[in-house]
Design an enzyme around this catalytic site. Structure first.
Site, short mmCIF file in Angstrom:
data_model
loop_
_atom_site.label_atom_id
_atom_site.label_comp_id
_atom_site.label_asym_id
_atom_site.label_seq_id
_atom_site.Cartn_x
_atom_site.Cartn_y
_atom_site.Cartn_z
N ASP A 1 18.75 -21.63 10.89
CA ASP A 1 19.99 -22.03 11.57
C ASP A 1 21.25 -21.71 10.76
OD1 ASP A 1 18.45 -22.90 13.64
OD2 ASP A 1 18.64 -25.04 13.20
N ILE B 1 11.60 -16.74 11.19
CA ILE B 1 11.22 -17.83 12.10
C ILE B 1 11.28 -17.38 13.57
CG2 ILE B 1 11.66 -20.25 12.79
CD1 ILE B 1 10.90 -20.01 9.83
N LYS C 1 22.73 -32.98 14.95
CA LYS C 1 22.32 -32.76 16.34
C LYS C 1 20.80 -32.77 16.48
CE LYS C 1 21.80 -28.38 17.94
NZ LYS C 1 20.60 -27.99 18.68
N ASN C 2 20.13 -32.02 15.60
CA ASN C 2 18.69 -31.84 15.78
C ASN C 2 17.89 -33.09 15.44
OD1 ASN C 2 19.05 -29.36 16.82
ND2 ASN C 2 18.49 -28.23 14.99
N ARG D 1 9.77 -18.74 22.18
CA ARG D 1 9.65 -20.17 21.88
C ARG D 1 8.64 -20.90 22.78
NH1 ARG D 1 15.49 -22.62 20.78
NH2 ARG D 1 14.35 -24.02 19.42
N PRO D 2 7.37 -20.55 22.65
CA PRO D 2 6.36 -21.26 23.45
C PRO D 2 6.18 -22.71 22.99
CG PRO D 2 5.33 -19.60 22.02
CD PRO D 2 6.80 -19.54 21.75
N VAL D 3 5.41 -23.49 23.77
CA VAL D 3 5.15 -24.89 23.41
C VAL D 3 3.64 -25.13 23.29
CG1 VAL D 3 7.28 -25.95 24.24
CG2 VAL D 3 5.41 -25.55 25.85
N ASP D 4 2.89 -24.06 23.00
CA ASP D 4 1.43 -24.18 22.93
C ASP D 4 0.98 -25.20 21.89
OD1 ASP D 4 2.60 -22.25 21.24
OD2 ASP D 4 0.66 -21.33 20.81
N LEU D 5 1.67 -25.25 20.75
CA LEU D 5 1.27 -26.20 19.70
C LEU D 5 1.47 -27.64 20.16
CD1 LEU D 5 1.10 -23.71 17.91
CD2 LEU D 5 2.47 -24.86 16.21
N ARG E 1 16.09 -27.06 25.28
CA ARG E 1 14.63 -27.01 25.07
C ARG E 1 14.07 -28.30 24.51
NH1 ARG E 1 11.54 -22.84 24.68
NH2 ARG E 1 10.46 -23.93 23.02
N ARG F 1 27.53 -27.00 22.12
CA ARG F 1 26.22 -27.67 22.12
C ARG F 1 25.97 -28.37 20.79
NH1 ARG F 1 21.25 -24.25 23.83
NH2 ARG F 1 20.41 -26.27 23.27
N CYS G 1 14.32 -18.63 25.35
CA CYS G 1 15.78 -18.68 25.21
C CYS G 1 16.22 -17.46 24.44
CB CYS G 1 16.22 -19.98 24.55
SG CYS G 1 15.90 -20.02 22.81
C1 EPZ Z 1 13.90 -26.55 15.78
O1 EPZ Z 1 13.44 -25.79 16.88
C2 EPZ Z 1 15.41 -26.59 15.89
N1 EPZ Z 1 15.79 -27.19 17.17
C3 EPZ Z 1 15.98 -25.19 15.80
O2 EPZ Z 1 17.39 -25.26 15.83
C4 EPZ Z 1 15.54 -24.57 14.48
O3 EPZ Z 1 15.99 -23.24 14.42
C5 EPZ Z 1 14.01 -24.60 14.37
O4 EPZ Z 1 13.53 -25.97 14.54
C6 EPZ Z 1 13.50 -24.10 13.04
O5 EPZ Z 1 14.05 -24.83 12.00
C7 EPZ Z 1 15.81 -28.49 17.30
O6 EPZ Z 1 15.48 -29.26 16.40
C8 EPZ Z 1 16.29 -29.01 18.60
P1 EPZ Z 1 9.85 -24.63 15.70
P2 EPZ Z 1 11.91 -25.81 17.28
O7 EPZ Z 1 8.91 -25.29 16.62
O8 EPZ Z 1 11.36 -27.15 17.00
C9 EPZ Z 1 7.14 -20.98 17.26
C10 EPZ Z 1 19.55 -24.80 16.64
O9 EPZ Z 1 20.30 -23.80 16.61
N2 EPZ Z 1 6.41 -21.97 18.09
O10 EPZ Z 1 9.83 -25.02 14.26
O11 EPZ Z 1 11.80 -25.28 18.65
C11 EPZ Z 1 8.60 -20.81 17.71
O12 EPZ Z 1 8.71 -19.93 18.79
C12 EPZ Z 1 18.09 -24.68 16.96
O13 EPZ Z 1 19.96 -25.96 16.45
C13 EPZ Z 1 5.29 -21.56 18.80
O14 EPZ Z 1 4.91 -20.39 18.77
O15 EPZ Z 1 11.33 -24.75 16.24
C14 EPZ Z 1 9.23 -20.30 16.42
O16 EPZ Z 1 9.04 -18.94 16.30
C15 EPZ Z 1 17.68 -23.27 17.31
N3 EPZ Z 1 4.62 -22.52 19.54
C16 EPZ Z 1 8.46 -21.05 15.33
O17 EPZ Z 1 7.25 -21.48 15.95
C17 EPZ Z 1 5.00 -23.81 19.59
O18 EPZ Z 1 4.35 -24.61 20.28
C18 EPZ Z 1 9.16 -22.28 14.75
O19 EPZ Z 1 9.64 -23.07 15.81
C19 EPZ Z 1 6.13 -24.22 18.84
C20 EPZ Z 1 6.83 -23.28 18.10
#
Ligand code: EPZ
Length: 421
Positions: A308, A330, A22-23, A122-126, A93, A400, A117
């Site tokens: 996950d 995480i 999926k991811n 889960r911000p998107v600042d990066l 997201r 999902r 969520c």
């Molecule tokens: C991906 O989410 C996966 N989703 C998640 O799977 C998975 O748990 C996660 O990676 C970690 O492996 C998809 O691929 C669709 P991150 P993602 O950016 O990309 C913080 C599932 O159940 N962060 O690696 O959103 C964030 O809040 C889902 O299938 C910021 O602070 O994860 C988290 O604490 C759930 N700012 C950490 O970083 C940002 O701009 C890692 O998140 C981006 C992230």
């Protein structure tokens, strides 16, 4: 709304074919925005999240069709819009990741902020900082990210302050058509990143280093259509492996990349299940009469233990003969399955980012509620091992990300059915 009803206490026996990830699939789908030629994806899972992504892409002007053999074609000769509205982005997201491809193709994009969520803020600042580094102007207006890049995106050196899967993927998607070289430092190394890079490179991109912390991308002028097979879902495979270890029995998982679960296999073995690999599969075997052993685990970015699989791992530890300590590094709020597992008779105490799981001899069926995708999977595993009937409501979370879960488990002897609530 549907619920899943399980009559538990039976060992699993049989074979399960693992679907495409999926991811990976939902990000690969967005690559069609980067070319005016058709993109074909094979080994494509049919899930609520892939349907949500298809709906968003359709809004953007993408023609898509499902073919036989888990095939999907996506074609975006022109984009109808450069805006991804809130109603479509809030469903999932990852749909925020269309921002980079739209921006790179049209030099402007307006995409709704995805919001938090259940598992965390889960911000998107990066993501946004990376787009700015590539030369985009970013404004936040009425809950939307308004991005513009007059003259197009330009390559840059970007160091992520911590590892983010989504930000790494998003920046790669935006940088492939940028002018010049982009270098990503502290990039995520997940197999889904490699899958994305493999597909992009087949389309004509020049990406080197995916799967390592430093990724180099040389921008190209144009990408072409391609046919690409989605990598097998390591989280789905890990979920069934853990379910088999939890209930006992013998399950062979087919269409698995066992090397993508290197952090899981030794821990399952430590818990008392035998893990055997063959060329395309993995067999998990455990005598249901023997007690599981406790195992400590903490979640990490790949190649560490995946967040996950944390909930599913906890379901197994609930039945171990001793105390397991599970640490979630995480996401800040990913223990919502604990109160539900406790309803089944588990003994779990959560303090901050740690859960102390004192194993019990048996779990007993009860009505429980799914709170997020992977939490739902942990309740299924616990329900399969529990004596009596477990009904899991709000299974739309499960839909999902798990294709035909009740069919796959039913084929292994589980007494599991889907019913209307
Ligand atoms: C991906 O989410 C996966 N989703 C998640 O799977 C998975 O748990 C996660 O990676 C970690 O492996 C998809 O691929 C669709 P991150 P993602 O950016 O990309 C913080 C599932 O159940 N962060 O690696 O959103 C964030 O809040 C889902 O299938 C910021 O602070 O994860 C988290 O604490 C759930 N700012 C950490 O970083 C940002 O701009 C890692 O998140 C981006 C992230």
């Amino acid at each position: 709304m549907d619920k899943i009803v399980i009559t538990g206490g039976r060992a699993l026996k049989g074979e399960i074919e693992i679907s495409g990830a999926k991811n990976s699939a939902i990000k690969l789908m967005a690559l069609c925005l980067l070319t005016d030629e058709p993109l074909e994806l094979t080994n494509m899972p049919d899930l609520m999240d892939t349907r949500s992504m298809a709906q968003l892409l359709e809004h953007l002007g993408v023609k898509h069709a499902r073919g036989p053999g888990a095939r999907m074609t996506l074609h975006a000769p022109d984009l109808a819009h450069t805006e991804a509205p809130y109603d479509l982005v809030r469903k999932m997201r990852a749909s925020f990741n269309v921002l980079g491809p739209i921006l790179s193709r049209e030099h402007k994009a307006r995409v709704s902020l995805p919001g938090g969520c259940a598992i965390g803020a889960r911000p998107v600042d990066l993501h946004l900082k990376a787009m700015e580094s590539l030369g985009a102007k970013i404004d936040l207006v009425d809950g939307y990210v308004v991005a513009t890049a007059k003259g197009g995106l330009k390559g840059a050196e970007i160091t992520f302050p911590f590892v983010s899967v989504g930000a790494t993927e998003h920046t790669m998607m935006a940088a492939v058509l940028a002018k010049g070289e982009t270098v990503l430092y502290n990039a995520a190394r997940e197999p889904e990143i490699i899958d994305l890079a493999n597909c992009l490179n087949a389309m004509g991109a020049q990406i080197v280093g995916a799967g390592r912390s430093e990724i180099r991308i040389n921008g190209v002028d144009k990408l072409s259509g391609v046919s690409h097979a989605v990598v097998p879902d390591r989280i789905e495979a890990g979920t069934y492996a853990l379910a088999a270890a939890t209930t006992g029995g013998k399950v062979r998982l087919a269409n698995v990349r066992s090397d993508h679960l290197g952090a899981l296999w030794p821990l399952i073995a430590q818990a008392g299940a035998k893990v055997t690999m063959d060329e395309t599969g993995v067999v998990i075997e455990r005598n249901p009469k023997s007690r599981l052993r406790p195992v400590d685990v903490e979640t990490q970015a790949y190649p560490g233990f995946p967040t996950d699989l944390q909930a599913q791992f906890m379901a197994m530890c609930c039945l171990a003969d001793g105390v397991s300590i599970i640490r979630e590094n995480i996401f800040e709020n990913r223990f919502m399955h604990c109160p539900e597992l406790i309803r089944l008779g588990a003994n779990i105490k959560v303090t901050g980012r740690e859960a102390i799981v004192r194993g019990v001899k048996e779990l007993r069926g009860a009505p429980v509620m799914a709170t997020d995708l992977r939490a739902s999977a942990s309740l299924i595993a616990a329900g399969l091992a529990a004596h009596g009937e477990t009904s899991i409501s709000r299974v739309y979370h499960l839909d999902r990300g798990f294709e035909h879960i009740e069919v796959k488990l039913g084929n292994c002897g589980a007494r599991i059915k889907r019913m209307k609530e």
